[in-house]
Design a protein around this motif. Structure first.
Motif, PDB file in Angstrom:
ATOM      1  N   TYR B  36      25.664  21.596  -8.508  1.00  0.00           N
ATOM      2  CA  TYR B  36      26.572  20.495  -8.815  1.00  0.00           C
ATOM      3  C   TYR B  36      25.807  19.180  -8.710  1.00  0.00           C
ATOM      4  O   TYR B  36      25.199  18.899  -7.672  1.00  0.00           O
ATOM      5  CB  TYR B  36      27.728  20.493  -7.814  1.00  0.00           C
ATOM      6  N   GLY B  37      25.846  18.400  -9.799  1.00  0.00           N
ATOM      7  CA  GLY B  37      25.176  17.108  -9.743  1.00  0.00           C
ATOM      8  C   GLY B  37      26.117  15.956 -10.031  1.00  0.00           C
ATOM      9  O   GLY B  37      26.088  14.933  -9.353  1.00  0.00           O
ATOM     10  N   CYS B  38      26.965  16.123 -11.053  1.00  0.00           N
ATOM     11  CA  CYS B  38      27.795  14.990 -11.471  1.00  0.00           C
ATOM     12  C   CYS B  38      29.220  15.397 -11.804  1.00  0.00           C
ATOM     13  O   CYS B  38      30.124  14.580 -11.726  1.00  0.00           O
ATOM     14  CB  CYS B  38      27.165  14.299 -12.683  1.00  0.00           C
ATOM     15  N   GLY B  39      29.415  16.639 -12.216  1.00  0.00           N
ATOM     16  CA  GLY B  39      30.757  17.086 -12.586  1.00  0.00           C
ATOM     17  C   GLY B  39      31.271  16.487 -13.876  1.00  0.00           C
ATOM     18  O   GLY B  39      32.444  16.635 -14.219  1.00  0.00           O
ATOM     19  N   LEU B  42      26.826  14.981 -17.247  1.00  0.00           N
ATOM     20  CA  LEU B  42      25.814  13.928 -17.398  1.00  0.00           C
ATOM     21  C   LEU B  42      24.421  14.344 -16.947  1.00  0.00           C
ATOM     22  O   LEU B  42      23.437  13.709 -17.313  1.00  0.00           O
ATOM     23  CB  LEU B  42      26.225  12.697 -16.568  1.00  0.00           C
ATOM     24  N   CYS B  43      24.323  15.382 -16.121  1.00  0.00           N
ATOM     25  CA  CYS B  43      23.032  15.625 -15.466  1.00  0.00           C
ATOM     26  C   CYS B  43      22.390  16.970 -15.770  1.00  0.00           C
ATOM     27  O   CYS B  43      21.193  17.133 -15.603  1.00  0.00           O
ATOM     28  CB  CYS B  43      23.175  15.471 -13.950  1.00  0.00           C
ATOM     29  N   GLY B  44      23.171  17.945 -16.178  1.00  0.00           N
ATOM     30  CA  GLY B  44      22.604  19.245 -16.545  1.00  0.00           C
ATOM     31  C   GLY B  44      22.241  20.150 -15.383  1.00  0.00           C
ATOM     32  O   GLY B  44      21.749  21.260 -15.603  1.00  0.00           O
ATOM     33  N   ALA B  45      22.490  19.726 -14.155  1.00  0.00           N
ATOM     34  CA  ALA B  45      22.118  20.560 -12.997  1.00  0.00           C
ATOM     35  C   ALA B  45      22.863  21.888 -12.996  1.00  0.00           C
ATOM     36  O   ALA B  45      22.414  22.862 -12.412  1.00  0.00           O
ATOM     37  CB  ALA B  45      22.398  19.808 -11.703  1.00  0.00           C
ATOM     38  N   CYS B  46      24.018  21.913 -13.671  1.00  0.00           N
ATOM     39  CA  CYS B  46      24.891  23.091 -13.640  1.00  0.00           C
ATOM     40  C   CYS B  46      24.699  23.994 -14.860  1.00  0.00           C
ATOM     41  O   CYS B  46      25.517  24.878 -15.096  1.00  0.00           O
ATOM     42  CB  CYS B  46      26.338  22.624 -13.599  1.00  0.00           C
ATOM     43  N   THR B  47      23.632  23.775 -15.618  1.00  0.00           N
ATOM     44  CA  THR B  47      23.467  24.506 -16.879  1.00  0.00           C
ATOM     45  C   THR B  47      23.358  26.022 -16.666  1.00  0.00           C
ATOM     46  O   THR B  47      22.570  26.486 -15.838  1.00  0.00           O
ATOM     47  CB  THR B  47      22.212  24.002 -17.625  1.00  0.00           C
ATOM     48  N   ALA B  57      28.307  24.156 -16.744  1.00  0.00           N
ATOM     49  CA  ALA B  57      29.326  24.909 -16.005  1.00  0.00           C
ATOM     50  C   ALA B  57      30.353  23.996 -15.345  1.00  0.00           C
ATOM     51  O   ALA B  57      31.453  24.420 -15.043  1.00  0.00           O
ATOM     52  CB  ALA B  57      28.655  25.794 -14.954  1.00  0.00           C
ATOM     53  N   CYS B  58      29.999  22.729 -15.133  1.00  0.00           N
ATOM     54  CA  CYS B  58      30.952  21.826 -14.488  1.00  0.00           C
ATOM     55  C   CYS B  58      32.081  21.421 -15.427  1.00  0.00           C
ATOM     56  O   CYS B  58      33.120  20.965 -14.983  1.00  0.00           O
ATOM     57  CB  CYS B  58      30.252  20.574 -13.950  1.00  0.00           C
ATOM     58  N   LEU B  59      31.827  21.564 -16.737  1.00  0.00           N
ATOM     59  CA  LEU B  59      32.844  21.164 -17.715  1.00  0.00           C
ATOM     60  C   LEU B  59      33.489  22.376 -18.383  1.00  0.00           C
ATOM     61  O   LEU B  59      34.325  22.221 -19.253  1.00  0.00           O
ATOM     62  CB  LEU B  59      32.223  20.281 -18.806  1.00  0.00           C
TER      63      LEU B  59
HETATM   64  S1  FES Z   1      27.039  18.886 -12.759  1.00  0.00           S
HETATM   65 FE1  FES Z   1      26.087  17.372 -13.975  1.00  0.00          FE
HETATM   66  S2  FES Z   1      26.262  18.195 -15.965  1.00  0.00           S
HETATM   67 FE2  FES Z   1      27.382  19.571 -14.751  1.00  0.00          FE
END
Ligand code: FES
Ligand code: FES
Lengths: 741, 176
Positions: B36-39, B42-47, B57-59
């Motif tokens: 989880y980076g931004c929810g 915006l950040c791609g940490a959850c790809t 995955a956050c969206l």
């Molecule tokens: S947590 Fe940043 S894009 Fe999903």
């Protein structure tokens, strides 16, 4: 000079005294900036750092928190080198927070300078004891024995023994005197100076749960915490019954908070410490977060509820026209020089914004309070302080608080503050269950210890010969009375102090209702931009080459240092400037129109850095940084070259990101909420090449987390000026219409 | 009842269908590799990959992944032997490492559609993945390296490195 009340530098001085080392049971002050009362005595023992099992497996304890700087390798590498074992045979374990390890302080680029001696001594003492064990067994003298790759050899009798076989006997040998323990000749180093991949890299690449946010404890609940959006605000009431009725929600309650200032007289100015808010605890984080969207809170915002960044800027303007509250330093007579008519005077003002840390891993902490004991899982950069704070908050003896350290997804100073430890511990105690508190990205951006903003009003003069003859600076910043906010000050001895005969720096502060703190290269990350930009303005006014102008300045015989002042070593600085100029082909390359090079240097955290940036600017003010050359002098050894290059490259990219960031206040609250409003550089915007060169000089090795950052901002701004004729004096650069392509 | 396959394993979920796939992975089936980076995308940490395509995955509500095959970082290879992981290790890419699961998932997706990407291809495919530590230069080089390794159809054994045995004692919050 009092830069901060919780003074990083004072802390480092104190802890530097502990540099005597660990194995001899030298005593360290309880390693915390907030520690009260007499220093706690903590005898330290070798077994805490080195474990050798009978099967020969060598396990070394990494005492500092890993936040991406590869300190998990760095400190054990120093031990392993002197212990004389092969790196491939070493296992690393992470330490919990414990005073027996000495200071576990991750900040101020201090891991290397604080530990270079003691960690090598720990390893050497271990080796000494293993040799003693072998010599004793064989009935020979220790001086006839040698070691290599985890074995003791006695050449004369052609005998040898593995460390594993000797371990239990070695443990009974006397611990040698630290000052007499012989360290290796650096030419024999086998580990120091080689690139080692982090012991956790494989876990990262395969998605193992090694970060703070990944912790799970049986029976754990998940929490969100709506802290007061205005500093010092109080939650008065909330629709708690409605929240508790929502699916998955187990608890919802108001946290009154408690000013820690009473407990810690030297606590930050306006920091209420343990802040008020509303906690929601649920069976999943998603349930807690969803419930929060329905939360309605009645707040009492107190005195900061109307604070506004635009108002502060206006006020700074007014203050800049009044006489300054405080003179930090004065040499010669600037006013007299400014009256001359055969000089060129330049006047400029620079605006420094507040910015947030925005670590990739949002702040989080897991706590389990049970039967009067507390267990914490955290990513703290200063865990021992956290342990003290949380013990005092809950009224526990420190010995009943265990703090496990986990890998942090970036720190940059943010994880130095331990505020999440307080929140998580309080919530766990209140609900009587283990709780993982995770902040949303919005919480993280809106409740930071921000890099402090400020306003610099400068006036400088160059004479007919192109020499800098006067420098005046009125810094309008934030603070209380005449003292500066935490890490929001100005160092009276900052270059070009001592190198300009007429020099005056003054300051005035405005009150601030926002927490400020250390952000990677605190103070330097904005000061270098202002000073190196203004030096560039003066160089251009003098019609001089910016590199030569700087070198000439540094060649000036400096005014003497006042008592207790530390100053930069001009020859080391000139060394890196020349190296950066040479590597970048400064002044020798033909560049297309709209493309130019800029240079800057800065001394911080004991490191000397000069950087050159080649920058192209198009007609829409879109910036592309084509290439950056970094030249650094951090002493005689680069312990881990791959990590060192990564730190320098990362610092450059971090600095470029800062050029686009700003935190503003409206109605006492932070306006920005997530990465769309507080951006960072993306891959396509990063310079395709960042060349890193180290000048190895005969000085003790120092740290690299921070000092490569400060020069990049002015180097790029100076290049932009040469390319476009426009000087960037307000950050973020978007304020003047620039952006990264 | 939502059914989905994660890294080849079948799962069912009876909870909130709007729960993002990210939190389903992390907290319901204990796959903590996805971050989880931004929810907010915006950040791609959850790809992760959903039916082979990169997704944030956050969206992605878990309901949108119903009946889909999801691959997470844990499913790339358990031992780090996938060419992308090997290249990442050889070039010493991670700093803090928090963004790297997302970087790797984006890189894997890119390489499966473009086995020989150019710098521009890499920038386009990876631009949604922020790295706060600034590992971009090594990420770019490692994508090229992974392309080479794949082409040569060889994955060299990783360099010997010391093991973090503490990871084992602390990763599940277990007491030492
Ligand atoms: S947590 Fe940043 S894009 Fe999903
Ligand atoms: S490695 Fe730290 S955010 Fe990318």
């Amino acid at each position: 000079m009092t830069m901060t009340r919780i003074n990083r530098r004072a802390f480092l001085q104190v802890t530097a005294l502990a540099g005597g080392g660990f194995m001899l049971g030298l005593y360290t002050k309880a390693g915390t900036a907030l520690a009260q009362g007499p220093p706690r005595m903590a005898p330290l023992v070798p077994a805490d750092f080195i474990r050798i099992d009978p099967n020969g497996i060598v396990t070394l304890t990494a005492k500092n928190t890993e936040i991406g700087q590869n300190v998990l390798n760095t400190l054990p590498m120093l031990i392993a080198e002197e212990l004389d074992v092969d790196w491939k045979d070493v296992k690393i374990i992470r330490a919990d927070a414990d005073n027996k390890y000495g200071p576990q302080f991750t900040g101020g680029s201090s891991a290397t300078p604080m530990n270079w001696e003691p960690m090598r001594q720990v390893g050497a003492a271990g080796r000494h004891m293993l040799i003693a064990a072998a010599a004793n067994t064989w009935g020979v003298t220790a001086s006839e024995c040698s070691t290599a790759s985890g074995r003791v050899h006695h050449k004369a009798s052609n005998r040898s023994s593995g460390y594993g076989e000797l371990a239990s006997k070695a443990a009974t040998m006397p611990v040698p005197d630290l000052r007499s323990v012989k360290l290796k000749d650096p030419k024999d180093y086998k580990i120091i100076g080689t690139s080692t991949i982090s012991v956790e890299t494989k876990d990262i690449l395969t998605g193992k749960p090694i970060f703070g946010i990944d912790v799970s404890v049986p029976g754990m609940l998940y929490a969100v915490f709506q802290r007061t959006p205005v500093l010092g605000g109080k939650a008065v009431s909330a629709n708690l019954d409605a929240i508790k009725a929502l699916k998955g929600v187990k608890h919802a309650f108001i946290v009154e908070g408690r000013p820690l200032r009473n407990d810690y007289p030297n606590y930050l100015f306006e920091d209420p410490g343990f802040e008020s808010g509303v906690a929601i605890v649920a069976d999943s984080w998603w349930a807690a977060k969803s419930a929060r969207e329905k939360l309605e809170v009645k707040w009492d915002f107190g005195k900061w509820g109307a604070q506004d960044s635009a108002e502060n800027a206006k006020k700074a303007q007014e203050l800049s026209r009044q006489s300054a509250a405080r003179t930090l330093r004065q040499d010669g007579d600037v006013e007299a020089i400014f009256k001359h008519d055969d000089i060129k005077i330049i006047e400029s003002s620079y605006v420094i914004p507040f910015i947030a840390h925005g670590t990739m891993e949002p702040q989080n902490c897991t706590a389990h309070y049970k039967d009067g004991k507390l267990e914490i899982w955290a990513t703290s950069q200063i865990p021992q302080t956290g342990r003290t704070m949380v013990a005092r908050l809950l009224g526990l003896p420190e010995s009943d608080v265990t703090v496990h350290l986990l890998r942090g997804g970036g720190g940059f100073g943010r994880r130095a503050y331990n505020d999440l430890m307080l929140d998580a511990a309080w919530i766990s105690k209140t609900v009587g269950a283990p709780v993982k508190l995770i902040w949303s990205r919005e919480d993280d951006i809106q409740h930071d210890y921000y890099r402090c903003g400020g306003f610099q009003y400068l006036k400088g003069a160059v004479d007919k010969g192109g020499k800098l003859v006067a420098w005046h600076d009125h810094f309008v910043g934030y603070g209380e009375g005449t003292a500066f906010a935490h890490d929001g000050g100005f160092n009276a001895n900052e270059f070009p102090a001592r190198y300009v005969p007429n020099y005056r720096v003054q300051s005035t502060v405005m009150p601030l209702g926002l927490k400020t703190g250390a952000l990677r290269a605190p103070y330097s990350n904005c000061t270098a931009w202002v000073i190196q930009s203004f030096i560039d303005e003066l160089a251009h006014a003098a019609g001089r080459d910016p590199v030569q102008f700087r070198l000439d300045l540094l060649t000036t015989t400096p005014l003497p240092l006042a008592a207790r002042e530390a100053g930069l070593d001009a020859s080391r600085m000139m060394g890196v400037i020349k190296l950066a100029a040479e590597k970048s082909g400064w002044g020798k390359r033909q560049l297309p129109k709209g493309t130019a090079m800029g240079v800057a240097f800065h001394f911080s955290h004991r490191g000397y850095f000069a950087e050159v940036a080649e920058v192209a600017v198009d007609s829409n003010k879109k910036i592309k940084v084509n290439k950056v050359w970094v030249a650094g002098d951090i002493g005689s050894h680069i312990i881990n070259p791959s990590s060192a290059e990564a730190q320098a490259q990362g610092a450059v990219i971090d600095g470029l990101s800062e050029m686009t960031q700003e935190i503003t206040l409206k109605n006492g609250r932070v306006v920005q909420s997530n990465y769309h409003e507080h951006p960072m550089l993306r891959m396509s915007q990063a310079p395709p090449q960042i060349e890193v060169h180290f000048l190895k000089t005969n000085n003790p090795p120092t740290g690299l987390g921070e000092p490569a950052l400060p020069p990049i901002l002015p180097a790029v701004c100076n290049a932009i000026f040469t390319a476009t004729g426009e000087r960037i004096r307000t950050m973020p650069i978007t304020k003047q219409g620039f952006s990264f392509a | 009842m939502i059914r989905l396959k994660v890294n080849g394993k079948n799962h069912r979920f009876n909870g909130d269908p709007n729960m993002p796939l990210l939190w389903f992975l992390r907290d319901e089936i204990d796959l903590k590799g996805t971050k989880y980076g931004c929810g907010m995308g915006l950040c791609g940490a959850c790809t992760v990959h959903v039916n082979g395509r990169p997704a944030r995955a956050c969206l992605t509500p878990v309901s949108a992944a119903a009946n889909a095959a999801v691959t997470t970082i844990e499913g790339v290879s358990p031992d780090g032997s996938h060419p992308v992981q090997v290249a990442w290790e050889e070039l010493d890419v991670p700093q803090c490492g928090y963004c790297q699961a997302g970087q790797i998932m984006s890189a894997c997706a890119l390489l499966s559609s473009k086995p020989k990407p150019t710098d521009a291809d890499i920038d386009t495919a990876m631009n949604g993945n922020l790295c706060r530590c600034g590992t971009y230069l090594r990420v770019r080089a490692a994508v090229h390296k992974a392309a080479e390794l794949t082409a040569a159809n060889r994955t060299r054994p990783a360099k010997p490195a010391a093991k973090a045995s503490s990871a084992r004692t602390t990763r599940n919050g277990g007491n030492k």
